[in-house]
Design an enzyme around this catalytic site. Structure first.
Site, PDB file in Angstrom:
ATOM      1  CG  ASP A 134       3.257   1.533   9.630  1.00 20.47           C
ATOM      2  OD1 ASP A 134       2.885   2.372  10.474  1.00 20.47           O
ATOM      3  OD2 ASP A 134       3.353   1.789   8.410  1.00 20.47           O
ATOM      4  CB  VAL A 169       2.278  18.338   6.035  1.00 15.42           C
ATOM      5  CG1 VAL A 169       1.490  17.050   6.073  1.00 15.42           C
ATOM      6  CG2 VAL A 169       1.352  19.543   6.034  1.00 15.42           C
ATOM      7  CB  CYS A 185      -4.826  10.822  12.128  1.00 19.95           C
ATOM      8  SG  CYS A 185      -3.130  10.365  12.373  1.00 19.95           S
ATOM      9  CE  LYS A 242      -1.827   1.722   4.008  1.00 18.59           C
ATOM     10  NZ  LYS A 242      -1.512   3.165   4.154  1.00 18.59           N
ATOM     11  CG  ASN A 243       2.426   2.768   3.595  1.00 21.98           C
ATOM     12  OD1 ASN A 243       1.246   3.051   3.392  1.00 21.98           O
ATOM     13  ND2 ASN A 243       2.947   2.678   4.801  1.00 21.98           N
ATOM     14  NE  ARG A 272      -6.903   4.531   5.730  1.00 20.94           N
ATOM     15  CZ  ARG A 272      -5.927   4.844   6.579  1.00 20.94           C
ATOM     16  NH1 ARG A 272      -6.161   4.869   7.863  1.00 20.94           N
ATOM     17  NH2 ARG A 272      -4.733   5.145   6.153  1.00 20.94           N
ATOM     18  NE  ARG A 290       0.734  10.203  10.393  1.00 25.37           N
ATOM     19  CZ  ARG A 290       0.334   9.115   9.743  1.00 25.37           C
ATOM     20  NH1 ARG A 290      -0.805   8.536  10.050  1.00 25.37           N
ATOM     21  NH2 ARG A 290       1.066   8.612   8.779  1.00 25.37           N
TER      22      ARG A 290
HETATM   23  C1  UD1 Z   1       4.535   6.923   6.536  1.00 27.93           C
HETATM   24  C2  UD1 Z   1       3.643   5.711   6.359  1.00 27.93           C
HETATM   25  C3  UD1 Z   1       3.122   5.233   7.704  1.00 27.93           C
HETATM   26  C4  UD1 Z   1       4.271   5.011   8.673  1.00 27.93           C
HETATM   27  C5  UD1 Z   1       5.191   6.221   8.727  1.00 27.93           C
HETATM   28  C6  UD1 Z   1       6.440   5.997   9.576  1.00 27.93           C
HETATM   29  C7  UD1 Z   1       2.658   6.037   4.168  1.00 27.93           C
HETATM   30  C8  UD1 Z   1       1.453   6.375   3.361  1.00 27.93           C
HETATM   31  N1  UD1 Z   1       2.520   6.074   5.496  1.00 27.93           N
HETATM   32  O1  UD1 Z   1       3.726   7.966   7.086  1.00 27.93           O
HETATM   33  O2  UD1 Z   1       2.377   4.038   7.512  1.00 27.93           O
HETATM   34  O3  UD1 Z   1       3.767   4.762   9.969  1.00 27.93           O
HETATM   35  O4  UD1 Z   1       5.612   6.591   7.404  1.00 27.93           O
HETATM   36  O5  UD1 Z   1       7.146   4.903   9.100  1.00 27.93           O
HETATM   37  O6  UD1 Z   1       3.698   5.712   3.617  1.00 27.93           O
HETATM   38  N2  UD1 Z   1       6.498  14.735  10.881  1.00 27.93           N
HETATM   39  C9  UD1 Z   1       6.553  16.069  11.149  1.00 27.93           C
HETATM   40  N3  UD1 Z   1       6.446  16.976  10.120  1.00 27.93           N
HETATM   41  C10 UD1 Z   1       6.297  16.568   8.823  1.00 27.93           C
HETATM   42  C11 UD1 Z   1       6.250  15.188   8.551  1.00 27.93           C
HETATM   43  C12 UD1 Z   1       6.341  14.287   9.591  1.00 27.93           C
HETATM   44  O7  UD1 Z   1       6.691  16.475  12.297  1.00 27.93           O
HETATM   45  O8  UD1 Z   1       6.204  17.420   7.931  1.00 27.93           O
HETATM   46  C13 UD1 Z   1       6.564  13.751  11.988  1.00 27.93           C
HETATM   47  C14 UD1 Z   1       5.239  13.012  12.131  1.00 27.93           C
HETATM   48  O9  UD1 Z   1       4.324  13.707  12.908  1.00 27.93           O
HETATM   49  C15 UD1 Z   1       5.670  11.721  12.770  1.00 27.93           C
HETATM   50  C16 UD1 Z   1       7.061  11.480  12.168  1.00 27.93           C
HETATM   51  O10 UD1 Z   1       7.489  12.748  11.665  1.00 27.93           O
HETATM   52  O11 UD1 Z   1       5.791  11.861  14.156  1.00 27.93           O
HETATM   53  C17 UD1 Z   1       7.072  10.442  11.050  1.00 27.93           C
HETATM   54  O12 UD1 Z   1       6.252  10.838   9.998  1.00 27.93           O
HETATM   55  P1  UD1 Z   1       6.514  10.430   8.486  1.00 27.93           P
HETATM   56  O13 UD1 Z   1       7.786   9.651   8.393  1.00 27.93           O
HETATM   57  O14 UD1 Z   1       6.369  11.644   7.644  1.00 27.93           O
HETATM   58  O15 UD1 Z   1       5.317   9.438   8.220  1.00 27.93           O
HETATM   59  P2  UD1 Z   1       4.233   9.472   7.072  1.00 27.93           P
HETATM   60  O16 UD1 Z   1       4.873   9.756   5.761  1.00 27.93           O
HETATM   61  O17 UD1 Z   1       3.078  10.313   7.493  1.00 27.93           O
END
Ligand code: UD1
Length: 423
Positions: A306, A123, A116, A23-24, A398, A121
């Site tokens: 995960d 961006v 969530c 999926k990811n 999902r 989380r």
């Molecule tokens: C992806 C995966 C998810 C997995 C995660 C960590 C997908 C669709 N999802 O999520 O299943 O659990 O990687 O392996 O691939 N953060 C910030 N600012 C940002 C981005 C992230 O502070 O702009 C923080 C997040 O809140 C979190 C951490 O960084 O605490 C990790 O997030 P990230 O690696 O970005 O995970 P996702 O891409 O959301």
């Protein structure tokens, strides 16, 4: 219609099961279709999040064709560079269209993903990277509006944290940027390697994926992406956990061994037998009670967050104490109280859970809170006495393709039924 799983525990698993496409890895590659204008993706799992991505792309004006385990995308005549609230709300990964839209069309309007169940989380790291590449970014009315005049420019980006989605957005944007982009402290997850390979197959110039420095030489355009997605390492790990709980002996096909070593080593430390039959197959066997084993979740190649909930479920029945530390997400212990309802002995202390192994779990009604938490409840139900009912399984749909069908083919007694509750 809301549905639930009804599981009668106590049956060992036996047989052979095949892991679906990741999926990811599929999600970012689908959005990479925006960059190329033409994409043929194979080994795509049949999941709600894939439906949402296709819906989003078709809403933007792309022609989307679905066949069993394949998606074809072609650019339409007029493209609307917007990701609306209704779709982003159901799938945070929609944010992955931001980089590609900006790089290909010079503008994007994407609903800001909300919080969530597993934490805030944000961006911010995605936005900082894109703004360093020359995008003008504003946030108003709950939307991120990004614009660039001309092409994005290649720059050096150093992430504060190796964010998976942030690395993917920056990587996709860099493919069509002017000049060279160097992404430092990049995430090293295998799904990023898969994305880079898919892009390279279409003519993108990328090096270093899978390490913490990714270099991209921007090109003016890329060709068609024709690619087959890697197997889902988290689904594969979840089947290890299922055997670790229910017992038995299962052959797993399309098992991505190389990218699961952190998980394999922990299950082996706990006493599960995992035998490599070939590059893509393992035989998993449980002999006797497992031992309590500690884990700390980390960015790849460490133990994946995960798999934390599923590993915790396994440790509930292991002998002795296990300490489980979550370092990636705050508040990713929503499954703890639900597992306790089945009789597990769990204590939360900040970002750590102490699991005291118990002799048995007993079926109860439990509610899934997020994708991986729901998987942990289902596999715990396989090992619990009597009947376990898992509500809110839309979370599970999902991310797991036909989980109950696959488990049933291994001998589990699990049925999908209409829920009598409003959820
Ligand atoms: C992806 C995966 C998810 C997995 C995660 C960590 C997908 C669709 N999802 O999520 O299943 O659990 O990687 O392996 O691939 N953060 C910030 N600012 C940002 C981005 C992230 O502070 O702009 C923080 C997040 O809140 C979190 C951490 O960084 O605490 C990790 O997030 P990230 O690696 O970005 O995970 P996702 O891409 O959301």
């Amino acid at each position: 219609m809301m549905e639930k799983f009804v599981i009668k525990g106590g049956r060992e698993l036996k047989g052979r099961v095949k892991i679906s496409g990741s999926k990811n890895a599929s999600l970012p590659i689908l959005f990479a279709g925006i960059l190329s204008g033409e994409l043929h993706l194979k080994n795509v799992p049949d999941l709600k999040d894939i439906d949402t991505s296709c819906k989003l792309l078709s809403r933007m004006g792309f022609t989307v064709e679905r066949k069993p385990s394949e998606v074809l995308i072609r650019q339409g005549n007029s493209i609307k560079t917007e990701a609306p609230y209704e779709l982003v709300k159901t799938m945070r990964a929609s944010i992955l269209c931001l980089g590609p839209l900006l790089a290909r069309y010079g503008k994007a309007r994407v609903s800001m993903p909300g919080g969530c169940a597993i934490g805030a989380r944000p961006v911010n790291l995605h936005l900082r990277a894109l703004s360093k590449m020359g995008a003008d970014i504003r946030i108003d009315h709950g939307y991120i509006t990004a614009e660039v005049s001309g092409r994005l420019k290649g720059v050096d980006i150093t992430f504060d944290f190796p964010t998976v989605g942030g690395t993917e957005n920056a990587l996709m944007a860099a493919v069509l940027a002017k000049g060279k982009t160097v992404i430092k402290n990049a995430a090293r997850e295998p799904e990023i390697v898969d994305l880079a390979r898919a892009l390279r197959s279409a003519g993108a110039e990328i090096e270093g994926e899978g390490t913490d420095v990714i270099e991209v030489n921007g090109v003016e355009e890329i060709g068609k992406i024709d690619y087959s997605v890697m197997p889902d390492r988290i689904e594969a790990g979840t089947f290890l956990a299922a055997v670790a709980l229910a017992g038995g002996e299962v052959e797993i096909e399309d098992f991505p061994y190389e990218v699961l070593t952190a998980v394999i080593e922990k299950f082996e430390e706990a006493g599960l037998k995992i035998e490599k039959l070939s590059e893509k197959e393992v035989l998993v066997r449980k002999e006797g009670r497992l031992r309590g084993t500690n884990i700390v979740t980390q960015p790849y190649p460490g133990f994946p967050t995960d798999m934390q909930a599923q590993f915790m479920a396994t440790m509930c029945l292991a002998e002795g104490i296990s300490v489980i530390k979550e370092t990636i997400f705050e508040n990713r212990f929503m499954h703890v109280l639900e597992l306790s309802r089945l009789g597990a002995d769990l204590t939360i202390d900040g970002n750590t859970v102490v699991v005291k192994g118990v002799e048995k779990l007993v079926g109860a009604k439990v509610t899934a809170t997020d994708l991986r938490a729901s998987a942990s409840l289902v596999i715990a139900g396989l090992a619990a006495e009597n009947t376990t009912e898992v509500y809110r399984i839309y979370h599970l749909d999902r991310g797991y393709e036909k989980l109950e069908v696959k488990l049933r083919s291994l001998g589990a007694d699990i049925r999908r039924e209409k829920s009598e509750l409003p959820y």
